[in-house]
Design a protein around this motif. Sequence first.
Motif, PDB file in Angstrom:
ATOM      1  N   GLY A   1       0.808  -1.210   0.000  1.00 30.93           N
ATOM      2  CA  GLY A   1       0.000   0.000   0.000  1.00 30.93           C
ATOM      3  C   GLY A   1       0.840   1.258   0.000  1.00 30.93           C
ATOM      4  N   GLN A   2       0.164   2.373   0.168  1.00 31.15           N
ATOM      5  CA  GLN A   2       0.816   3.673   0.140  1.00 31.15           C
ATOM      6  C   GLN A   2       0.969   4.278   1.534  1.00 31.15           C
ATOM      7  N   GLY A   3       0.884   3.454   2.557  1.00 29.59           N
ATOM      8  CA  GLY A   3       0.987   3.939   3.922  1.00 29.59           C
ATOM      9  C   GLY A   3       2.405   4.329   4.286  1.00 29.59           C
ATOM     10  N   PRO A   4       2.589   4.870   5.494  1.00 23.57           N
ATOM     11  CA  PRO A   4       3.915   5.326   5.925  1.00 23.57           C
ATOM     12  C   PRO A   4       4.871   4.173   6.189  1.00 23.57           C
TER      13      PRO A   4
ATOM     14  N   ALA B   1       2.553  11.786  19.871  1.00 23.48           N
ATOM     15  CA  ALA B   1       3.091  11.440  18.555  1.00 23.48           C
ATOM     16  C   ALA B   1       2.480  10.116  18.089  1.00 23.48           C
ATOM     17  N   PRO B   2       2.286   9.946  16.789  1.00 22.74           N
ATOM     18  CA  PRO B   2       1.637   8.720  16.298  1.00 22.74           C
ATOM     19  C   PRO B   2       2.295   7.438  16.769  1.00 22.74           C
ATOM     20  N   VAL B   3       3.634   7.368  16.761  1.00 20.50           N
ATOM     21  CA  VAL B   3       4.304   6.129  17.156  1.00 20.50           C
ATOM     22  C   VAL B   3       4.102   5.833  18.637  1.00 20.50           C
ATOM     23  N   VAL B   4       3.983   6.878  19.449  1.00 17.55           N
ATOM     24  CA  VAL B   4       3.717   6.683  20.878  1.00 17.55           C
ATOM     25  C   VAL B   4       2.313   6.135  21.075  1.00 17.55           C
TER      26      VAL B   4
ATOM     27  N   VAL C   1       2.779  -1.512  14.045  1.00 17.39           N
ATOM     28  CA  VAL C   1       2.937  -1.292  12.605  1.00 17.39           C
ATOM     29  C   VAL C   1       1.577  -1.264  11.924  1.00 17.39           C
ATOM     30  N   ARG C   2       0.732  -2.235  12.246  1.00 16.10           N
ATOM     31  CA  ARG C   2      -0.610  -2.282  11.669  1.00 16.10           C
ATOM     32  C   ARG C   2      -1.369  -0.972  11.909  1.00 16.10           C
ATOM     33  N   ASP C   3      -1.290  -0.486  13.139  1.00 11.24           N
ATOM     34  CA  ASP C   3      -2.018   0.728  13.482  1.00 11.24           C
ATOM     35  C   ASP C   3      -1.450   1.951  12.776  1.00 11.24           C
ATOM     36  N   LEU C   4      -0.122   2.050  12.707  1.00 19.44           N
ATOM     37  CA  LEU C   4       0.511   3.208  12.075  1.00 19.44           C
ATOM     38  C   LEU C   4       0.239   3.262  10.569  1.00 19.44           C
ATOM     39  N   GLN C   5       0.063   2.084   9.954  1.00 24.82           N
ATOM     40  CA  GLN C   5      -0.081   2.043   8.498  1.00 24.82           C
ATOM     41  C   GLN C   5      -1.524   1.952   8.019  1.00 24.82           C
TER      42      GLN C   5
END
Length: 437
Positions: free
Chosen positions: A87-90, A355-358, A430-434
């Motif tokens: 996909g085009q996710g981060p 922050a998103p990763v947190v 990872v699933r959540d961030l992407q």
Amino acid sequence: MSNDRTEDDLIQRIAAKRDEVVVLTQELIRIPTLNPPGDAYEACARLLGDRLARRGFDVEYVRAQGAPGDSDSHPRVNVVARHPGQGQGPCVHFNGHIDVVEVGSGWTVDPFGGEVRDGKVYGRGACDMKGGIASSVIAAEALLESGQPLQGPIEISGTVDEESGGYAGVGYLAERGYFSAPRVQHVIIPEPLGVDRICLGHRGVWWAEVETKGRIAHGSMPFLGDSAISHMTAFLHLLDTELQPRLRQRKTAEPVEPEGARWSTLNVNSVHGGQPEQRYLRDAMGRPQGDLPTPVVAHACKAVLDRRFIAEESLDAVKQEIVDMLDELKRTRPGFDYRVEEIMSFVPTATPKDAPVVLATAKAIARVLGREPQTIASPGTYDQKHIVRTGKLRDCIAYGPGILDLAHQPDEYVGIDELVASAQVMALAVRDLQKPR
């Protein structure tokens, strides 16, 4: 398939890889990547690269030519592996350092044996941080095997020299864009900070060498010389009696762990003065053998300072405080002269709690462990400093298996349950961030 069902499948898939994460941790421990001098870096990098290449990653080996420590006998070889996803996710990047510190004494197991005992994997680097690297690899592999499309790229790097500043590792790669947008958006460094804790950053550090100067003379007539060791003693006395009490009054509001590291600290890392250290051996008759001292007054003495400072202090003020003390001695102590040379310095870092990763990692910890995580800051620096300062990427945390207090200790270990749980957390994060927003 519902999101909860997808998460359950991923958690169970990683639980079934328990033996795999143990074996990979053992394989990494058994490569003695001692720093200094930088042994076996390429062998360890290729172990990771070969494995990830078989799983569809594009693998690159980056030697830090010209960086501190790099040589043909001890090449600083980093590995960076990237899977493009569907996909085009981060892009989410897992970074771990492959170097370990000296073994030291006091071990009851083989430091490079990877022994498994009582639910733990033992060895130098087990928690700091080859176990964390293994968990991140297992997390990535489980994501790819899950049957659910990976919504963006995932990267894994094994980098060198973190224990000595990271200049040939993450520092070198950051200068070349490996830790910057648009290539990477989120970074997780699986340092051993506890499976239910998220590390937002670290205290600042100023390493410096202070040299006091003297005048050489015959040791039987020290009154004709001027001992640099005596001058250094005066400086160390000021550090103990004036600076250390001041530092004990400076406490940060940041959540640094352990508790004692919430105060500013100073450690005198080493002191060397006069002649080089020698071993004075005797033969069977009691007669001296080998090198013997010659009678001279020390004309130079050096001390290395490790000053850790809190977010409420500035780097300039930290430096000036030491210089002011040295200048005071130069004014008041006859013959006193000095030189200060900075070795390295880094200011404190702190990723925002929102922050998103947190947020993604916190959500994953709650899902896997059933409790809310603690957010902390580290007492010592790690490679986040290069990612923030050089890569200009703020969405970076440290999260991984292991107990920080065990790092650099004899009989270092990492718990197998922690290896599995942290891999589960990393995969869910990872699933959540992407996921599409």
